[in-house]
Design a protein around this motif. Structure first.
Motif, PDB file in Angstrom:
ATOM      1  N   UNK A  85     -25.595  20.503  -9.660  1.00 48.50           N
ATOM      2  CA  UNK A  85     -25.369  19.873 -10.956  1.00 48.50           C
ATOM      3  C   UNK A  85     -25.093  18.381 -10.810  1.00 48.50           C
ATOM      4  N   UNK A  86     -24.331  18.020  -9.775  1.00 51.46           N
ATOM      5  CA  UNK A  86     -24.008  16.606  -9.569  1.00 51.46           C
ATOM      6  C   UNK A  86     -25.240  15.785  -9.219  1.00 51.46           C
ATOM      7  N   UNK A  87     -26.215  16.401  -8.586  1.00 53.30           N
ATOM      8  CA  UNK A  87     -27.434  15.679  -8.230  1.00 53.30           C
ATOM      9  C   UNK A  87     -28.215  15.259  -9.480  1.00 53.30           C
ATOM     10  N   UNK A  88     -27.883  15.854 -10.615  1.00 59.35           N
ATOM     11  CA  UNK A  88     -28.564  15.526 -11.871  1.00 59.35           C
ATOM     12  C   UNK A  88     -27.805  14.482 -12.690  1.00 59.35           C
ATOM     13  N   UNK A  89     -26.645  14.033 -12.196  1.00 56.94           N
ATOM     14  CA  UNK A  89     -25.814  13.083 -12.941  1.00 56.94           C
ATOM     15  C   UNK A  89     -26.066  11.668 -12.422  1.00 56.94           C
ATOM     16  N   UNK A  90     -26.447  10.789 -13.332  1.00 58.80           N
ATOM     17  CA  UNK A  90     -26.712   9.403 -12.954  1.00 58.80           C
ATOM     18  C   UNK A  90     -25.538   8.471 -13.289  1.00 58.80           C
ATOM     19  N   UNK A  91     -24.502   9.029 -13.878  1.00 56.63           N
ATOM     20  CA  UNK A  91     -23.403   8.200 -14.353  1.00 56.63           C
ATOM     21  C   UNK A  91     -22.450   7.772 -13.256  1.00 56.63           C
ATOM     22  N   UNK A  92     -21.297   7.259 -13.691  1.00 57.33           N
ATOM     23  CA  UNK A  92     -20.292   6.755 -12.766  1.00 57.33           C
ATOM     24  C   UNK A  92     -19.429   7.889 -12.219  1.00 57.33           C
ATOM     25  N   UNK A  93     -18.386   7.511 -11.485  1.00 60.85           N
ATOM     26  CA  UNK A  93     -17.508   8.511 -10.873  1.00 60.85           C
ATOM     27  C   UNK A  93     -16.898   9.433 -11.919  1.00 60.85           C
ATOM     28  N   UNK A  94     -16.483   8.877 -13.041  1.00 65.64           N
ATOM     29  CA  UNK A  94     -15.869   9.695 -14.093  1.00 65.64           C
ATOM     30  C   UNK A  94     -16.860  10.742 -14.611  1.00 65.64           C
ATOM     31  N   UNK A  95     -18.111  10.341 -14.790  1.00 64.03           N
ATOM     32  CA  UNK A  95     -19.125  11.283 -15.276  1.00 64.03           C
ATOM     33  C   UNK A  95     -19.366  12.390 -14.252  1.00 64.03           C
ATOM     34  N   UNK A  96     -19.414  12.041 -12.982  1.00 62.11           N
ATOM     35  CA  UNK A  96     -19.619  13.054 -11.946  1.00 62.11           C
ATOM     36  C   UNK A  96     -18.413  13.988 -11.850  1.00 62.11           C
TER      37      UNK A  96
END
Length: 206
Positions: A85-96
């Motif tokens: 799931x994290x591999x699909x997140x392009x945001x910052x640390x908070x988003x991850x």
């Protein structure tokens, strides 16, 4: 020349052993979901799996061994789901961090048997030891996949990551038992805010 592989109904002996082991693990999870970790017996697992004790002991030494294997499967599945799931997140640390906590809580909230195994682990020495190992594994996940730290920063923050993961584990366990009066989205927000606050306040003081 390699010896011929004997098959039965199109499946090799190894494939049948693998299938029986998977059926036993599925049966064990069903038993835990119904009567809890303490209620798990070899007889109950075999009944759920539709297999005899002969096949149980072919795969596992005893009930503790099947519980340990079940915990391994649960933690490996959870770890894999979070990383994917994290591999699909392009945001910052908070988003991850938010995504990681979302997957964690959604998985446990959506599978009562998994949640019960997770929550009742402290009452079983072997499962408690495995959960302690899982805390270390998920702390590494936080460092590598959420914070994406450089190697020189990693060790300095590892204790903080273990603290955050252990605290999250305890809080989510209480929440699953109804001891934390928050909706899941509120729980995710509070864990994310507290966890990232502890981990991002990492600059050394002069």
């Amino acid at each position: 020349m390699s010896p011929a592989v004997r098959t039965y109904r199109g499946a090799s002996a190894e494939e049948r052993r693998t299938d029986r082991r998977a059926r036993l693990l599925s049966g064990a999870l069903d038993v835990v979901g119904g009567v809890g970790v303490v209620g798990l017996t070899v007889e109950a697992v075999c009944a759920r799996a539709g297999l005899t004790k002969r096949y149980f002991y072919e795969a596992f030494a005893d009930r503790d061994a099947v519980l340990a294997a079940l915990a391994d499967d649960v933690y490996a599945g959870l770890h894999g789901a979070i990383v994917a799931s994290l591999r699909e997140v392009d945001g910052d640390t908070r988003a991850r961090a938010t995504r990681a906590v979302e997957v964690f809580t959604e998985t446990l909230d959506g599978n009562p048997a998994v949640a019960r195994l997770y929550a009742e682990s402290p009452g079983q020495p072997r499962l408690l030891a495995r959960r302690d190992d899982a805390v270390d594994e998920f702390a590494d996940l936080v460092l590598d996949e959420v914070l994406r730290l450089r190697p020189e920063d990693r060790e300095r923050l590892r204790t903080a990551a273990v603290f955050v993961v252990a605290g999250t584990t305890h809080l989510v366990t209480r929440w699953l038992a109804g001891g934390v009066p928050l909706e899941r989205l509120e729980l995710v927000e509070q864990i994310t805010r507290t966890g990232t606050g502890a981990l991002l306040a990492r600059e050394p003081t002069a």
